[in-house]
Scaffold this motif. Structure first.
Motif, PDB file in Angstrom:
ATOM      1  N   SER A  25      66.572  96.896   8.811  1.00 30.03           N
ATOM      2  CA  SER A  25      66.311  95.791   7.877  1.00 30.03           C
ATOM      3  C   SER A  25      65.099  96.044   6.993  1.00 30.03           C
ATOM      4  O   SER A  25      64.350  95.122   6.668  1.00 30.03           O
ATOM      5  N   CYS A  26      64.937  97.291   6.561  1.00 29.72           N
ATOM      6  CA  CYS A  26      63.785  97.612   5.720  1.00 29.72           C
ATOM      7  C   CYS A  26      63.946  97.098   4.297  1.00 29.72           C
ATOM      8  O   CYS A  26      62.964  96.955   3.562  1.00 29.72           O
ATOM      9  N   GLY A  27      65.187  96.853   3.864  1.00 26.80           N
ATOM     10  CA  GLY A  27      65.433  96.376   2.512  1.00 26.80           C
ATOM     11  C   GLY A  27      65.574  97.475   1.487  1.00 26.80           C
ATOM     12  O   GLY A  27      65.771  97.194   0.295  1.00 26.80           O
ATOM     13  N   ALA A  28      65.492  98.752   1.914  1.00 27.10           N
ATOM     14  CA  ALA A  28      65.602  99.856   0.953  1.00 27.10           C
ATOM     15  C   ALA A  28      66.957  99.854   0.254  1.00 27.10           C
ATOM     16  O   ALA A  28      67.056 100.144  -0.943  1.00 27.10           O
ATOM     17  N   CYS A  29      68.015  99.504   0.980  1.00 23.41           N
ATOM     18  CA  CYS A  29      69.348  99.485   0.376  1.00 23.41           C
ATOM     19  C   CYS A  29      69.462  98.383  -0.664  1.00 23.41           C
ATOM     20  O   CYS A  29      70.135  98.538  -1.688  1.00 23.41           O
ATOM     21  N   ILE A  30      68.804  97.265  -0.418  1.00 22.00           N
ATOM     22  CA  ILE A  30      68.829  96.145  -1.365  1.00 22.00           C
ATOM     23  C   ILE A  30      68.189  96.555  -2.677  1.00 22.00           C
ATOM     24  O   ILE A  30      68.724  96.310  -3.772  1.00 22.00           O
ATOM     25  N   GLU A  31      67.033  97.209  -2.571  1.00 20.18           N
ATOM     26  CA  GLU A  31      66.330  97.670  -3.766  1.00 20.18           C
ATOM     27  C   GLU A  31      67.134  98.730  -4.505  1.00 20.18           C
ATOM     28  O   GLU A  31      67.089  98.818  -5.740  1.00 20.18           O
ATOM     29  N   ALA A  32      67.876  99.548  -3.755  1.00 18.58           N
ATOM     30  CA  ALA A  32      68.603 100.670  -4.366  1.00 18.58           C
ATOM     31  C   ALA A  32      69.878 100.248  -5.081  1.00 18.58           C
ATOM     32  O   ALA A  32      70.324 100.921  -6.015  1.00 18.58           O
ATOM     33  N   CYS A  33      70.489  99.128  -4.674  1.00 16.97           N
ATOM     34  CA  CYS A  33      71.784  98.723  -5.222  1.00 16.97           C
ATOM     35  C   CYS A  33      71.634  98.153  -6.632  1.00 16.97           C
ATOM     36  O   CYS A  33      71.044  97.093  -6.830  1.00 16.97           O
ATOM     37  N   ASP A  34      72.179  98.857  -7.600  1.00 18.24           N
ATOM     38  CA  ASP A  34      72.082  98.410  -8.996  1.00 18.24           C
ATOM     39  C   ASP A  34      72.933  97.169  -9.262  1.00 18.24           C
ATOM     40  O   ASP A  34      72.727  96.479 -10.263  1.00 18.24           O
ATOM     41  N   TYR A  35      73.898  96.905  -8.393  1.00 15.07           N
ATOM     42  CA  TYR A  35      74.864  95.830  -8.638  1.00 15.07           C
ATOM     43  C   TYR A  35      74.573  94.568  -7.846  1.00 15.07           C
ATOM     44  O   TYR A  35      75.332  93.610  -7.905  1.00 15.07           O
ATOM     45  N   LYS A  36      73.467  94.569  -7.076  1.00 14.33           N
ATOM     46  CA  LYS A  36      73.031  93.388  -6.323  1.00 14.33           C
ATOM     47  C   LYS A  36      74.114  92.895  -5.364  1.00 14.33           C
ATOM     48  O   LYS A  36      74.334  91.700  -5.217  1.00 14.33           O
ATOM     49  N   HIS A  37      74.760  93.841  -4.691  1.00 11.54           N
ATOM     50  CA  HIS A  37      75.782  93.485  -3.709  1.00 11.54           C
ATOM     51  C   HIS A  37      75.190  93.248  -2.327  1.00 11.54           C
ATOM     52  O   HIS A  37      75.890  92.788  -1.438  1.00 11.54           O
ATOM     53  N   LEU A  38      73.912  93.567  -2.163  1.00  9.13           N
ATOM     54  CA  LEU A  38      73.248  93.421  -0.871  1.00  9.13           C
ATOM     55  C   LEU A  38      72.062  92.473  -1.030  1.00  9.13           C
ATOM     56  O   LEU A  38      71.336  92.533  -2.028  1.00  9.13           O
ATOM     57  N   VAL A  39      71.870  91.595  -0.047  1.00 11.44           N
ATOM     58  CA  VAL A  39      70.767  90.633  -0.097  1.00 11.44           C
ATOM     59  C   VAL A  39      70.140  90.523   1.288  1.00 11.44           C
ATOM     60  O   VAL A  39      70.754  90.869   2.296  1.00 11.44           O
ATOM     61  N   ASP A  40      68.916  90.021   1.326  1.00 12.48           N
ATOM     62  CA  ASP A  40      68.295  89.689   2.605  1.00 12.48           C
ATOM     63  C   ASP A  40      68.290  88.170   2.776  1.00 12.48           C
ATOM     64  O   ASP A  40      68.147  87.415   1.820  1.00 12.48           O
ATOM     65  N   ARG A  41      68.484  87.744   3.982  1.00  9.93           N
ATOM     66  CA  ARG A  41      68.569  86.303   4.269  1.00  9.93           C
ATOM     67  C   ARG A  41      67.184  85.663   4.120  1.00  9.93           C
ATOM     68  O   ARG A  41      66.194  86.156   4.643  1.00  9.93           O
ATOM     69  N   LYS A  42      67.158  84.549   3.399  1.00 14.32           N
ATOM     70  CA  LYS A  42      65.914  83.804   3.211  1.00 14.32           C
ATOM     71  C   LYS A  42      65.751  82.796   4.359  1.00 14.32           C
ATOM     72  O   LYS A  42      66.719  82.164   4.776  1.00 14.32           O
ATOM     73  N   GLU A  43      64.520  82.610   4.824  1.00 13.99           N
ATOM     74  CA  GLU A  43      64.285  81.778   6.001  1.00 13.99           C
ATOM     75  C   GLU A  43      63.460  80.526   5.714  1.00 13.99           C
ATOM     76  O   GLU A  43      63.221  79.726   6.612  1.00 13.99           O
ATOM     77  N   PHE A  44      63.043  80.347   4.451  1.00 15.36           N
ATOM     78  CA  PHE A  44      62.070  79.296   4.167  1.00 15.36           C
ATOM     79  C   PHE A  44      62.678  77.903   4.077  1.00 15.36           C
ATOM     80  O   PHE A  44      62.108  76.928   4.591  1.00 15.36           O
ATOM     81  N   ILE A  45      63.822  77.766   3.432  1.00 14.41           N
ATOM     82  CA  ILE A  45      64.346  76.423   3.127  1.00 14.41           C
ATOM     83  C   ILE A  45      64.559  75.565   4.380  1.00 14.41           C
ATOM     84  O   ILE A  45      64.219  74.363   4.357  1.00 14.41           O
ATOM     85  N   PRO A  46      65.075  76.091   5.497  1.00 15.40           N
ATOM     86  CA  PRO A  46      65.206  75.236   6.689  1.00 15.40           C
ATOM     87  C   PRO A  46      63.883  74.694   7.220  1.00 15.40           C
ATOM     88  O   PRO A  46      63.870  73.724   7.986  1.00 15.40           O
ATOM     89  N   LEU A  47      62.767  75.298   6.806  1.00 14.66           N
ATOM     90  CA  LEU A  47      61.450  74.858   7.267  1.00 14.66           C
ATOM     91  C   LEU A  47      60.877  73.717   6.433  1.00 14.66           C
ATOM     92  O   LEU A  47      59.943  73.036   6.869  1.00 14.66           O
ATOM     93  N   ILE A  48      61.437  73.481   5.264  1.00 17.72           N
ATOM     94  CA  ILE A  48      60.795  72.571   4.311  1.00 17.72           C
ATOM     95  C   ILE A  48      60.667  71.153   4.850  1.00 17.72           C
ATOM     96  O   ILE A  48      59.627  70.490   4.656  1.00 17.72           O
TER      97      ILE A  48
END
Length: 425
Positions: free
Chosen positions: A97-120
């Motif tokens: 889960s380093c996120g290197a693949c997310i940064e590398a994908c030119d087409y934005k097909h990969l994302v990391d799950r955000k954790e903040f909104i359930p905390l609001i």
């Protein structure tokens, strides 16, 4: 196909949550009947498998120009593979889960799950104290006029109970790492690998260079140490780590340390949150200051851990005949080379430090400023500290006493030392 980006949907839904309209606005987005938007909404609001961080939101079939397969090349652990149609498959049991693949994908097909909104909702009703703990790389990330005190004030405005610099607990781990070195390096040829900071570095040792595991220092990361320290002093608290690293989201979920941190957000996400609710940290009033040493503050850049531990060892054990001779590597390629050399017996140092990102944490995938500038600012913040090492820092020594450690050597002794200890196997 939607023109809304994942980041924009995240920002919009943060505002919706603070405005009390989250469910209503999610329903509006879902009613558009766009699969891309539906995936974005799910992962932006923390849905999906809670034990995973990186997700595929669409197939690659519509992007015939993706012959370079950058996501696969970027992955150290061979977690990105392809099916017979050329679509990405994420092998989650390999993924760090380093996120290197997310940064590398030119087409934005990969994302990391955000954790903040359930905390609001918790932040809004303030029924539970929620602490923000910020990585040492934070200094200067949110603009030249945003001091640590102003950032603390901005976070309190979001609903946080307080902010703690992880550098304070990097100070504590610096003491522990110095004692570990003193214990385990007694003759020429002995060496240790630091376990502080970087989950990518630790992952390389655990998954690829397993024969080096006996040499890795049995310490948790500063993030975990900070989370555990806060929860010992405030048992009902929740802890949110803020840093430059996507991989910290995965580290926080690892079985043996998942008690420490409840939510991880990145610098980029925090900037998006501030923009969504129209908070400008530079305009905040100053809040109280921190008291970390130079040692803990410079963990954010390559060589910082080595320098911190070496200076502290000299302070604690000046008579030790073998002092620290360090070697550092940053970036995956250089880390792999250094570990391979150590595995082959090409030992040129007795203290090995690795950082998965070029330049260290200041070069992480979610930083907001140029890594070179980040390093310069981290060094400056280190020089502004009142203490060179944690052994001379009255605030760190007082914090240790609050946590139950009357003397520094107790960091290696007895059951209480387990809060800062991690076994690697």
């Amino acid at each position: 196909m939607t023109t809304l980006t994942y980041e924009q949907i995240f920002k919009d839904l943060v505002k919706s949550a603070y405005d009390g309209k989250l469910a209503e606005d999610i329903e509006k987005l879902k009613s558009l009947g766009d699969d891309d938007i539906n995936h974005y909404v799910d992962y932006a609001t923390g849905r999906g498998d809670p034990d995973k961080v990186v997700f595929k939101v669409k197939d690659c079939k519509d992007n015939a120009g993706c012959e370079e397969r950058k996501c696969e090349v970027a992955c150290l652990f061979e977690a990105i593979q392809r099916d017979e149609k050329g679509n990405v498959i994420i092998k989650h049991n390999y993924c760090e889960s380093c996120g290197a693949c997310i940064e590398a994908c030119d087409y934005k097909h990969l994302v990391d799950r955000k954790e903040f909104i359930p905390l609001i909702e918790v932040l809004k009703d303030r029924s539970v104290p929620v602490f923000a703990i910020v990585a040492p790389a934070f200094f200067g990330q949110f603009g030249p006029d945003v001091t640590p005190g102003k950032l603390r004030a901005a976070l309190k405005h979001l609903g946080f109970y307080g902010m703690v610099e992880v550098a304070l607990f990097a100070d504590i781990l610096t003491l522990k790492e110095a004692l570990e070195f003193d214990t385990h390096v007694s003759k020429e040829g002995d060496f240790v690998l630091t376990s502080c900071c970087c989950p990518m570095w630790v992952g390389m040792v655990k998954k690829v260079y397993t024969r080096l595991i006996p040499h890795i220092s049995p310490s948790v990361s500063p993030m975990v140490a900070c989370g555990r320290g806060i929860k010992k002093l405030h048992p009902d608290a929740k802890v949110v780590f803020i840093g430059p690293c996507v991989a910290k989201k995965a580290e926080a979920k690892e079985e043996d340390v998942k008690d420490a941190v409840d939510v991880v957000i990145t610098f980029k996400e925090l900037q998006q949150i501030f923009e969504a609710v129209e908070i400008n940290p530079a305009e905040m009033e100053e809040d109280e200051s921190e008291h970390s040493s130079r040692a803990g503050r410079i963990y954010a850049r390559t060589g910082g851990v080595s320098k911190a531990v070496a200076d502290t060892l000299k302070r604690l054990r000046p008579e030790k005949p073998i002092q620290i001779v360090s070697a550092q590597a940053d970036g995956v390629k250089e880390c792999r080379k250094m570990l391979q050399d150590a595995l082959e017996g090409k030992i040129e140092a007795n203290f090995y430090e690795g950082m998965g990102c070029p330049g260290g944490c200041v070069g992480g995938p979610q930083v907001l400023i140029d890594p070179g500038k980040g390093r310069e600012l981290v060094n400056r913040y280190g020089e502004e500290a009142d203490s060179l090492t944690p052994a001379d820092n009255e605030y760190v020594l007082a914090l240790l006493k609050k946590l139950g450690f009357a003397e520094i050597p107790e960091l290696l002794e007895g059951e209480k030392s387990n809060m800062f200890k991690r076994e690697f196997s």
